[in-house]
Motif scaffolding. Structure first.
Motif, PDB file in Angstrom:
ATOM      1  N   HIS A   1       0.840  -1.200   0.000  1.00 16.74           N
ATOM      2  CA  HIS A   1       0.000   0.000   0.000  1.00 16.74           C
ATOM      3  C   HIS A   1       0.876   1.252   0.000  1.00 16.74           C
ATOM      4  CE1 HIS A   1      -3.515   2.409   0.429  1.00 16.74           C
ATOM      5  NE2 HIS A   1      -3.198   2.841   1.638  1.00 16.74           N
ATOM      6  N   LEU A   2       1.030   1.823  -1.193  1.00 18.50           N
ATOM      7  CA  LEU A   2       1.828   3.038  -1.370  1.00 18.50           C
ATOM      8  C   LEU A   2       0.975   4.261  -1.676  1.00 18.50           C
ATOM      9  CD1 LEU A   2       4.618   1.444  -3.596  1.00 18.50           C
ATOM     10  CD2 LEU A   2       4.876   2.126  -1.205  1.00 18.50           C
ATOM     11  N   ALA A   3      -0.264   4.039  -2.109  1.00 14.43           N
ATOM     12  CA  ALA A   3      -1.144   5.157  -2.466  1.00 14.43           C
ATOM     13  C   ALA A   3      -1.404   6.010  -1.228  1.00 14.43           C
ATOM     14  CB  ALA A   3      -2.461   4.626  -3.033  1.00 14.43           C
ATOM     15  N   ALA A   4      -1.165   7.309  -1.360  1.00 15.84           N
ATOM     16  CA  ALA A   4      -1.355   8.196  -0.209  1.00 15.84           C
ATOM     17  C   ALA A   4      -1.307   9.644  -0.660  1.00 15.84           C
ATOM     18  CB  ALA A   4      -0.269   7.953   0.843  1.00 15.84           C
ATOM     19  N   HIS A   5      -1.864  10.497   0.172  1.00 16.60           N
ATOM     20  CA  HIS A   5      -1.689  11.940   0.022  1.00 16.60           C
ATOM     21  C   HIS A   5      -0.445  12.288   0.821  1.00 16.60           C
ATOM     22  CE1 HIS A   5      -2.643  16.218   1.286  1.00 16.60           C
ATOM     23  NE2 HIS A   5      -2.607  16.275  -0.026  1.00 16.60           N
ATOM     24  N   ILE A   6       0.591  12.855   0.174  1.00 21.00           N
ATOM     25  CA  ILE A   6       1.906  12.917   0.808  1.00 21.00           C
ATOM     26  C   ILE A   6       2.402  14.319   1.111  1.00 21.00           C
ATOM     27  CG2 ILE A   6       2.627  10.733  -0.202  1.00 21.00           C
ATOM     28  CD1 ILE A   6       4.235  12.363  -2.267  1.00 21.00           C
ATOM     29  N   ASP A   7       1.582  15.343   0.923  1.00 15.28           N
ATOM     30  CA  ASP A   7       2.026  16.711   1.150  1.00 15.28           C
ATOM     31  C   ASP A   7       1.680  17.152   2.564  1.00 15.28           C
ATOM     32  OD1 ASP A   7       2.449  19.477   1.180  1.00 15.28           O
ATOM     33  OD2 ASP A   7       2.102  19.620  -0.979  1.00 15.28           O
TER      34      ASP A   7
ATOM     35  N   LYS B   1       0.291 -11.168   3.104  1.00 16.55           N
ATOM     36  CA  LYS B   1       1.145 -10.122   3.663  1.00 16.55           C
ATOM     37  C   LYS B   1       0.670  -8.757   3.192  1.00 16.55           C
ATOM     38  CE  LYS B   1       4.620 -10.561   5.583  1.00 16.55           C
ATOM     39  NZ  LYS B   1       4.993 -10.594   7.015  1.00 16.55           N
ATOM     40  N   PHE B   2       0.572  -7.809   4.141  1.00 10.97           N
ATOM     41  CA  PHE B   2       0.179  -6.436   3.842  1.00 10.97           C
ATOM     42  C   PHE B   2       1.313  -5.519   4.277  1.00 10.97           C
ATOM     43  CE2 PHE B   2      -1.726  -2.329   4.456  1.00 10.97           C
ATOM     44  CZ  PHE B   2      -2.715  -2.239   3.488  1.00 10.97           C
ATOM     45  N   ILE B   3       1.832  -4.744   3.336  1.00  7.03           N
ATOM     46  CA  ILE B   3       2.965  -3.859   3.614  1.00  7.03           C
ATOM     47  C   ILE B   3       2.515  -2.415   3.448  1.00  7.03           C
ATOM     48  CG2 ILE B   3       5.302  -3.188   2.931  1.00  7.03           C
ATOM     49  CD1 ILE B   3       5.626  -6.076   1.845  1.00  7.03           C
ATOM     50  N   LEU B   4       2.685  -1.617   4.496  1.00  8.39           N
ATOM     51  CA  LEU B   4       2.293  -0.214   4.480  1.00  8.39           C
ATOM     52  C   LEU B   4       3.530   0.677   4.391  1.00  8.39           C
ATOM     53  CD1 LEU B   4       0.246   2.145   4.905  1.00  8.39           C
ATOM     54  CD2 LEU B   4       0.691   1.899   7.366  1.00  8.39           C
TER      55      LEU B   4
ATOM     56  N   LEU C   1       0.779   7.620  11.372  1.00  7.37           N
ATOM     57  CA  LEU C   1       0.811   6.916  12.655  1.00  7.37           C
ATOM     58  C   LEU C   1      -0.501   6.171  12.889  1.00  7.37           C
ATOM     59  CD1 LEU C   1       2.133   6.188  15.303  1.00  7.37           C
ATOM     60  CD2 LEU C   1       1.427   8.416  16.214  1.00  7.37           C
ATOM     61  N   THR C   2      -1.600   6.802  12.534  1.00  8.46           N
ATOM     62  CA  THR C   2      -2.898   6.141  12.646  1.00  8.46           C
ATOM     63  C   THR C   2      -2.934   4.889  11.771  1.00  8.46           C
ATOM     64  OG1 THR C   2      -3.985   8.263  13.074  1.00  8.46           O
ATOM     65  CG2 THR C   2      -5.386   6.436  12.362  1.00  8.46           C
ATOM     66  N   GLY C   3      -2.350   4.999  10.573  1.00 14.42           N
ATOM     67  CA  GLY C   3      -2.284   3.846   9.679  1.00 14.42           C
ATOM     68  C   GLY C   3      -1.511   2.695  10.297  1.00 14.42           C
ATOM     69  N   GLU C   4      -0.412   3.008  10.966  1.00  8.74           N
ATOM     70  CA  GLU C   4       0.365   1.963  11.639  1.00  8.74           C
ATOM     71  C   GLU C   4      -0.473   1.288  12.723  1.00  8.74           C
ATOM     72  OE1 GLU C   4       3.987   3.491  13.174  1.00  8.74           O
ATOM     73  OE2 GLU C   4       4.797   4.090  11.219  1.00  8.74           O
ATOM     74  N   ASN C   5      -1.234   2.086  13.455  1.00  7.08           N
ATOM     75  CA  ASN C   5      -2.075   1.531  14.520  1.00  7.08           C
ATOM     76  C   ASN C   5      -3.178   0.641  13.951  1.00  7.08           C
ATOM     77  OD1 ASN C   5      -0.656   2.718  16.642  1.00  7.08           O
ATOM     78  ND2 ASN C   5      -1.852   4.605  16.539  1.00  7.08           N
ATOM     79  N   TYR C   6      -3.727   1.033  12.814  1.00 10.01           N
ATOM     80  CA  TYR C   6      -4.738   0.196  12.176  1.00 10.01           C
ATOM     81  C   TYR C   6      -4.134  -1.125  11.707  1.00 10.01           C
ATOM     82  CZ  TYR C   6      -8.898   3.138  12.142  1.00 10.01           C
ATOM     83  OH  TYR C   6     -10.020   3.836  12.515  1.00 10.01           O
ATOM     84  N   CYS C   7      -2.910  -1.084  11.205  1.00 13.38           N
ATOM     85  CA  CYS C   7      -2.256  -2.325  10.780  1.00 13.38           C
ATOM     86  C   CYS C   7      -2.054  -3.259  11.969  1.00 13.38           C
ATOM     87  CB  CYS C   7      -0.915  -2.009  10.114  1.00 13.38           C
ATOM     88  SG  CYS C   7      -1.058  -1.317   8.447  1.00 13.38           S
ATOM     89  N   LYS C   8      -1.630  -2.687  13.086  1.00 10.02           N
ATOM     90  CA  LYS C   8      -1.459  -3.492  14.299  1.00 10.02           C
ATOM     91  C   LYS C   8      -2.793  -4.073  14.751  1.00 10.02           C
ATOM     92  CE  LYS C   8       0.282  -3.184  19.043  1.00 10.02           C
ATOM     93  NZ  LYS C   8       0.897  -2.275  20.065  1.00 10.02           N
TER      94      LYS C   8
ATOM     95  N   LEU D   1      -4.221 -10.631  10.076  1.00  9.44           N
ATOM     96  CA  LEU D   1      -3.547 -10.206   8.849  1.00  9.44           C
ATOM     97  C   LEU D   1      -2.102  -9.834   9.164  1.00  9.44           C
ATOM     98  CD1 LEU D   1      -3.652  -9.405   5.820  1.00  9.44           C
ATOM     99  CD2 LEU D   1      -4.370  -7.118   6.580  1.00  9.44           C
ATOM    100  N   GLU D   2      -1.162 -10.467   8.474  1.00  9.58           N
ATOM    101  CA  GLU D   2       0.252 -10.162   8.680  1.00  9.58           C
ATOM    102  C   GLU D   2       0.577  -8.817   8.030  1.00  9.58           C
ATOM    103  OE1 GLU D   2       2.401 -11.681  10.504  1.00  9.58           O
ATOM    104  OE2 GLU D   2       1.146 -13.407  11.020  1.00  9.58           O
ATOM    105  N   THR D   3       1.015  -7.863   8.848  1.00 11.08           N
ATOM    106  CA  THR D   3       1.306  -6.520   8.347  1.00 11.08           C
ATOM    107  C   THR D   3       2.722  -6.104   8.725  1.00 11.08           C
ATOM    108  OG1 THR D   3       0.484  -5.438  10.354  1.00 11.08           O
ATOM    109  CG2 THR D   3      -1.123  -5.849   8.590  1.00 11.08           C
ATOM    110  N   VAL D   4       3.331  -5.321   7.839  1.00 15.80           N
ATOM    111  CA  VAL D   4       4.622  -4.705   8.118  1.00 15.80           C
ATOM    112  C   VAL D   4       4.517  -3.237   7.733  1.00 15.80           C
ATOM    113  CG1 VAL D   4       7.086  -4.632   7.609  1.00 15.80           C
ATOM    114  CG2 VAL D   4       5.914  -6.833   7.701  1.00 15.80           C
TER     115      VAL D   4
END
Length: 344
Positions: free
Chosen positions: A71-77, A110-113, A145-152, A160-163
């Motif tokens: 998962h690379l799609a994101a708003h990055i500004d 595997k889900f990679i953020l 950071l919220t995304g990381e918490n959702y993966c956890k 779901l295995e997430t990194v």
């Protein structure tokens, strides 16, 4: 093996597609083309022009049983995230949740953020380790950071295995000056448009620059990582902006640049520890700054030659026309509560 790469036509995503294709994966891309470019991906692949929040993504997951989702799609500004936090949250949080829901529902292995050093905020501890206290200072950093918490959460609740990979300052071919394009992309564009380079402050401020192919290698090796975790992806080296200018001079020759006043809110020093990545992923960055800048420079040189932009400045596109406006906006914009400005 089938891999879905969201944002696959973007800067990092396009390099990821090439690596996974070489490793024998079937490549699938979801991209809304807001910043991505189809010309970046030449290898065989299947493309779905969708936003990651779109309900139609379920049809993609149900028809193709993916082994890996990157998962690379994101708003990055980060600056724009302050001006339009709801837009940032929609793209970076709701879109991620949709991908997590579909990944767990359709048995993705595997889900990679793609996360960011922005989760650390302004922190004087150098180098920053994964267990450092987190204090993001922009809605963009908060969303990551919220995304990381959702993966956890998805790991603990649904198995779901997430990194989550926290990238330092990524640079390389195909990087755009849009959004958080980074100082390398800005410098390269200005070089070939025969514009003077600008350094804010003394140039002694440091960044942990990492070449995109090293990032891609870490992403690939994360597929075999048997635990769910958060991992820094960095060179673990502080390069000053003067070091960066010197690396550019090595390939370009004499380069004109000017100094302007340091911008309020800019972080002076940034460096992420990569010890965990080296140990857990059996990964190490291979590109020195000089080697990475050389390859990046050669790509931009060919890009401008093909587009005939360097010789005919009247024909360069709006991306370059708006660059100075964007930079001026970022120089003048600040919030007392968070001081959000672009982190080079």
């Amino acid at each position: 093996m089938k891999v879905l790469i969201t944002g696959g036509y973007g800067f990092i995503g396009s390099h990821v597609t090439e690596r996974f294709y070489k490793e024998g994966y079937e490549i699938y891309i979801i991209d809304n083309l807001s910043t991505g470019d189809k010309d970046h991906v030449k290898i065989k692949h299947k493309f779905y022009e969708l936003d990651v929040i779109d309900s139609k993504c379920q049809e993609v997951f149900s028809n193709v049983k993916f082994d890996v989702v990157i998962h690379l799609a994101a708003h990055i500004d980060a600056v724009a995230s302050v001006e339009k936090p709801s837009f940032d949250a929609t793209a970076n949080i709701l879109g991620l949740i949709n991908m997590l829901e579909l990944s767990s529902k359709y048995d993705v292995k595997k889900f990679i953020l793609a996360s960011s050093a922005a989760v650390y905020g302004s922190n004087e501890e150098i180098p920053l380790i994964e267990d450092t206290s987190l204090n993001p200072i922009s809605p963009y950093g908060v969303s990551k950071l919220t995304g990381e918490n959702y993966c956890k959460l998805w790991k603990n609740t649904y198995g779901l295995e997430t990194v989550c990979l926290r990238f330092s300052n990524v640079y390389g071919p195909r990087q755009s000056v849009k959004g958080e394009g980074g100082v390398v992309a800005v410098f390269m564009n200005n070089l070939f448009l025969e514009k003077e380079l600008c350094i804010y402050g003394t140039g002694e401020q440091t960044r942990d620059f990492i070449y995109v192919e090293d990032v891609v290698d870490a992403i690939y090796k994360s597929c075999d990582y048997s635990y769910s975790d958060v991992i820094n992806v960095s060179v673990d080296t502080q390069y000053s902006l003067i070091n960066l200018i010197d690396a550019i001079k090595n390939v370009h020759g004499d380069t004109d640049f000017r100094h302007e006043q340091l911008r309020k809110g800019d972080i002076l020093h940034s460096r992420l520890s990569n010890k965990r990545a080296k140990k857990e992923l059996n990964w190490t960055p291979l590109y020195t700054l000089n080697k990475g800048i050389f390859k990046t420079y050669k790509w931009y040189e060919e890009y401008f030659k093909e587009k005939n932009l360097a010789k005919d400045k009247n024909h360069y596109n709006k991306e370059h026309e708006n660059l100075e406006k964007d930079e001026k906006k970022k120089r003048t914009y600040s919030k007392d509560s968070c001081h959000i400005l672009k982190i080079y």
